[in-house]
Design an enzyme around this catalytic site. Structure first.
Site, PDB file in Angstrom:
ATOM      1  N   GLU A  91      49.795  39.001  36.376  1.00 21.26           N
ATOM      2  CA  GLU A  91      48.195  39.172  36.787  1.00 21.26           C
ATOM      3  C   GLU A  91      48.132  39.908  38.218  1.00 21.26           C
ATOM      4  O   GLU A  91      49.152  39.352  38.959  1.00 21.26           O
ATOM      5  CB  GLU A  91      47.478  37.615  36.725  1.00 21.26           C
ATOM      6  CG  GLU A  91      46.742  37.388  35.822  1.00 21.26           C
ATOM      7  CD  GLU A  91      45.584  38.298  35.968  1.00 21.26           C
ATOM      8  OE1 GLU A  91      45.450  39.266  36.551  1.00 21.26           O
ATOM      9  OE2 GLU A  91      44.358  37.941  35.626  1.00 21.26           O
ATOM     10  N   ASP A  92      47.326  40.353  38.533  1.00 21.99           N
ATOM     11  CA  ASP A  92      47.185  40.859  39.872  1.00 21.99           C
ATOM     12  C   ASP A  92      46.651  40.042  40.959  1.00 21.99           C
ATOM     13  O   ASP A  92      47.059  39.724  41.905  1.00 21.99           O
ATOM     14  CB  ASP A  92      46.017  42.100  39.535  1.00 21.99           C
ATOM     15  CG  ASP A  92      44.625  41.615  39.019  1.00 21.99           C
ATOM     16  OD1 ASP A  92      44.325  40.521  38.421  1.00 21.99           O
ATOM     17  OD2 ASP A  92      43.809  42.446  39.101  1.00 21.99           O
ATOM     18  N   ASP A 131      41.341  34.184  41.201  1.00 20.06           N
ATOM     19  CA  ASP A 131      40.187  33.803  41.941  1.00 20.06           C
ATOM     20  C   ASP A 131      39.426  32.748  41.631  1.00 20.06           C
ATOM     21  O   ASP A 131      39.885  31.745  41.966  1.00 20.06           O
ATOM     22  CB  ASP A 131      39.177  35.277  42.058  1.00 20.06           C
ATOM     23  CG  ASP A 131      38.068  34.890  42.985  1.00 20.06           C
ATOM     24  OD1 ASP A 131      37.998  33.800  43.614  1.00 20.06           O
ATOM     25  OD2 ASP A 131      36.995  35.607  43.010  1.00 20.06           O
ATOM     26  N   PHE A 166      37.048  39.820  49.325  1.00 23.01           N
ATOM     27  CA  PHE A 166      37.310  41.002  48.385  1.00 23.01           C
ATOM     28  C   PHE A 166      38.301  42.022  48.878  1.00 23.01           C
ATOM     29  O   PHE A 166      37.931  42.680  49.724  1.00 23.01           O
ATOM     30  CB  PHE A 166      35.803  41.620  48.023  1.00 23.01           C
ATOM     31  CG  PHE A 166      36.101  42.260  46.543  1.00 23.01           C
ATOM     32  CD1 PHE A 166      35.896  41.454  45.531  1.00 23.01           C
ATOM     33  CD2 PHE A 166      36.408  43.598  46.591  1.00 23.01           C
ATOM     34  CE1 PHE A 166      36.114  42.280  44.245  1.00 23.01           C
ATOM     35  CE2 PHE A 166      36.560  44.287  45.270  1.00 23.01           C
ATOM     36  CZ  PHE A 166      36.346  43.548  44.242  1.00 23.01           C
ATOM     37  N   ARG A 224      42.557  51.410  43.482  1.00 25.71           N
ATOM     38  CA  ARG A 224      43.742  51.190  43.033  1.00 25.71           C
ATOM     39  C   ARG A 224      45.093  51.637  43.560  1.00 25.71           C
ATOM     40  O   ARG A 224      46.125  50.865  43.515  1.00 25.71           O
ATOM     41  CB  ARG A 224      43.710  51.376  41.551  1.00 25.71           C
ATOM     42  CG  ARG A 224      42.462  50.509  40.747  1.00 25.71           C
ATOM     43  CD  ARG A 224      42.853  50.608  39.143  1.00 25.71           C
ATOM     44  NE  ARG A 224      41.599  50.266  38.454  1.00 25.71           N
ATOM     45  CZ  ARG A 224      41.409  48.766  38.144  1.00 25.71           C
ATOM     46  NH1 ARG A 224      41.944  47.871  38.640  1.00 25.71           N
ATOM     47  NH2 ARG A 224      40.139  48.751  37.443  1.00 25.71           N
TER      48      ARG A 224
HETATM   49  P1  IMP Z   1      38.979  35.171  38.050  1.00 25.20           P
HETATM   50  O1  IMP Z   1      38.679  34.776  36.499  1.00 25.20           O
HETATM   51  O2  IMP Z   1      37.675  34.786  38.700  1.00 25.20           O
HETATM   52  O3  IMP Z   1      40.375  34.352  38.351  1.00 25.20           O
HETATM   53  O4  IMP Z   1      39.073  36.702  38.106  1.00 25.20           O
HETATM   54  C1  IMP Z   1      40.212  37.473  38.219  1.00 25.20           C
HETATM   55  C2  IMP Z   1      39.859  38.803  38.123  1.00 25.20           C
HETATM   56  O5  IMP Z   1      38.820  39.011  39.032  1.00 25.20           O
HETATM   57  C3  IMP Z   1      41.152  39.559  38.720  1.00 25.20           C
HETATM   58  O6  IMP Z   1      42.151  39.862  37.625  1.00 25.20           O
HETATM   59  C4  IMP Z   1      40.574  40.931  39.405  1.00 25.20           C
HETATM   60  O7  IMP Z   1      40.683  41.782  38.167  1.00 25.20           O
HETATM   61  C5  IMP Z   1      39.281  40.424  39.659  1.00 25.20           C
HETATM   62  N1  IMP Z   1      39.286  40.062  40.989  1.00 25.20           N
HETATM   63  C6  IMP Z   1      39.077  39.016  41.697  1.00 25.20           C
HETATM   64  N2  IMP Z   1      38.970  39.051  43.036  1.00 25.20           N
HETATM   65  C7  IMP Z   1      39.184  40.308  43.289  1.00 25.20           C
HETATM   66  C8  IMP Z   1      39.236  41.011  44.460  1.00 25.20           C
HETATM   67  O8  IMP Z   1      39.210  40.317  45.639  1.00 25.20           O
HETATM   68  N3  IMP Z   1      39.354  42.500  44.631  1.00 25.20           N
HETATM   69  C9  IMP Z   1      39.496  43.018  43.171  1.00 25.20           C
HETATM   70  N4  IMP Z   1      39.456  42.237  42.165  1.00 25.20           N
HETATM   71  C10 IMP Z   1      39.279  40.859  41.930  1.00 25.20           C
HETATM   72 MG    MG Z   2      42.699  41.341  36.510  1.00 25.25          MG
END
Ligand code: IMP
Ligand code: MG
Length: 183
Positions: A103-104, A107, A156, A169
């Protein structure tokens, strides 16, 4: 793309290219150790994990296969909606396989906990997670993450696969997006 070329839209560098490279090597060593002698299916989450997957997979010595999923939890904004949709599913069955989710960023953790549950329900032999970045909110949710590249503050960020409206990206580091870009 580097920080200089988008300096007017970024506030600061959080993780440099050098820090990324050395951390990826450390993570790969951990993964090699855990899965020694095994075949691992790397499941990358499109599109954010593309750069991380490319570097991490090449740093591994173990035998791996790769598959990809595309999920949507964000729409085009900067706040998680909590609603997860499958935009692209895995190409192959994962029954009996050792799966490592790549995973990237974590959050809210909503995407990941949903994904982990889903892949376990499909009968994977094991499901582990390696996330390149983690934000503080991830601690509030029960998401077991085996490996994390970097813990970052609640801002962010873009770069190394992470986007804002599909941009940045290709940035070679992780940087904070200037709020003026999205406000
Ligand atoms: P989560 O479900 O809130 O954990 O969201 C995770 C996804 O939201 C990640 O896989 C990213 O694609 C996107 N995301 C969350 N924070 C950021 C950020 O700071 N920059 C860019 N994408 C983000
Ligand atoms: Mg993602």
């Amino acid at each position: 793309m580097n920080f200089e070329s988008a300096k007017d839209q970024l506030t600061k560098v959080l993780v440099t290219e050098e820090q990324i490279n050395s951390r990826v090597a450390e993570l790969a060593a951990e993964i090699d150790k855990r899965y020694e002698g095994k075949d691992v299916l790397l499941v990358g989450v499109l599109k954010g994990a593309v750069m991380f997957m490319a570097d991490l997979s090449r740093a591994l010595s173990i035998s791996t296969s790769m598959d990809w999923m595309a999920l949507s939890s964000y729409g085009s904004g900067t706040v998680s909606s909590g609603v997860i949709r499958i935009l692209k599913d895995l190409d192959a069955e994962i029954h009996g396989k050792d799966v490592l989710i790549v995973e990237d960023i974590i959050d809210s953790g909503l995407t990941l906990s949903w994904l982990e549950t889903t892949l376990k329900a499909r009968g994977a032999a094991s499901v582990e997670v390696v996330a390149f970045l983690r934000k503080p909110d991830a601690a509030k949710v029960e998401v077991p993450v085996w490996l994390v590249g970097f813990d970052i503050p609640n801002e962010f960020v873009v770069g190394y696969g992470l986007d804002y409206n599909e941009k940045y990206r290709s940035l070679n580091c992780v940087a904070v997006l200037d709020p003026k870009v999205y406000s």
